[in-house]
Motif scaffolding. Structure first.
Motif, mmCIF file in Angstrom:
data_model
loop_
_atom_site.group_PDB
_atom_site.id
_atom_site.type_symbol
_atom_site.label_atom_id
_atom_site.label_comp_id
_atom_site.label_asym_id
_atom_site.label_seq_id
_atom_site.Cartn_x
_atom_site.Cartn_y
_atom_site.Cartn_z
ATOM 1 N N LYS A 145 25.371 26.135 45.539
ATOM 2 C CA LYS A 145 25.263 26.879 46.798
ATOM 3 C C LYS A 145 25.697 28.330 46.598
ATOM 4 N N GLY A 148 23.129 30.101 44.552
ATOM 5 C CA GLY A 148 21.867 30.184 45.281
ATOM 6 C C GLY A 148 20.848 29.248 44.655
ATOM 7 N N HIS A 149 20.195 28.488 45.488
ATOM 8 C CA HIS A 149 19.201 27.528 44.991
ATOM 9 C C HIS A 149 17.976 28.220 44.404
ATOM 10 N N HIS A 150 17.831 29.516 44.670
ATOM 11 C CA HIS A 150 16.678 30.252 44.147
ATOM 12 C C HIS A 150 16.915 30.847 42.759
ATOM 13 N N SER A 151 18.139 30.826 42.265
ATOM 14 C CA SER A 151 18.456 31.586 41.053
ATOM 15 C C SER A 151 17.623 31.169 39.842
ATOM 16 N N HIS A 172 11.440 34.993 48.646
ATOM 17 C CA HIS A 172 11.728 33.611 49.016
ATOM 18 C C HIS A 172 10.919 33.211 50.235
#
Length: 174
Positions: A145, A148-151, A172
């Motif tokens: 978290k 970041g789940h996008h990393s 995103h």
């Protein structure tokens, strides 16, 4: 001696806090990142689908090699830069627009699938990668978290752009 006890108490307290917060966070998540590249869909598909060569452009992977099929599906062993190897199966493939991969390691602290969608736009290709994932360990949930789940998605898409000599800045979708 009091300082040592205080430091130990703080470290233990932080660990307990992370576990409690992690237990309150959802186990599952969905994240999507996308970029637009100036390359035609077929060119992007060729690079994206060549899983054995992904480590040549994405520094997060040390190696990627074909393994025996799992569940009757094409399987790749992908070793991350931290040395952790994940078996990845191809769940769905519709060249040159869709590839869905899934982690099949039963003992992994995280898992899920990546859905790669390619769409012709503006004379190039919009690449969207959607992660439908889960994190089992509550402490890892907190770290995931915070990072970041996008990393990881963003890292992959930036590297894909660089493979074609392009600077890309992922956006995103979710």
């Amino acid at each position: 001696m009091k300082w040592v006890l205080l430091v130990v108490a703080v470290v233990v307290g932080i660990g307990i806090l992370m576990v409690v917060v992690g237990l309150l966070l959802p186990r599952k998540h969905v994240a999507a990142s996308q970029v637009e590249l100036k390359q035609p869909v077929d060119s992007v598909w060729t690079v994206l689908r060549d899983l054995g060569n992904t480590p040549s452009f994405w520094p997060e992977l040390k190696s990627s090699s074909r393994m025996p099929d799992v569940e009757g599906r094409e399987t790749w062993g992908q070793t991350m830069k931290n040395g952790y190897t994940l078996p990845i199966v191809i769940d769905e493939e519709r060249p040159p627009n869709l590839l869905v991969t899934r982690i099949v390691a039963r003992d992994a602290p995280f898992g899920g699938s990546w859905r790669y969608s390619l769409e012709a736009v503006n004379g190039g290709t919009r690449v969207t990668v959607t992660e439908d994932g889960w994190v089992s360990n509550p402490m890892f949930r907190v770290i995931s978290k915070l990072m970041g789940h996008h990393s990881t998605l963003d890292s992959y898409l930036r590297a894909l752009g660089k493979k074609f000599g392009e600077e890309s800045s992922p956006s995103h979708k979710d």
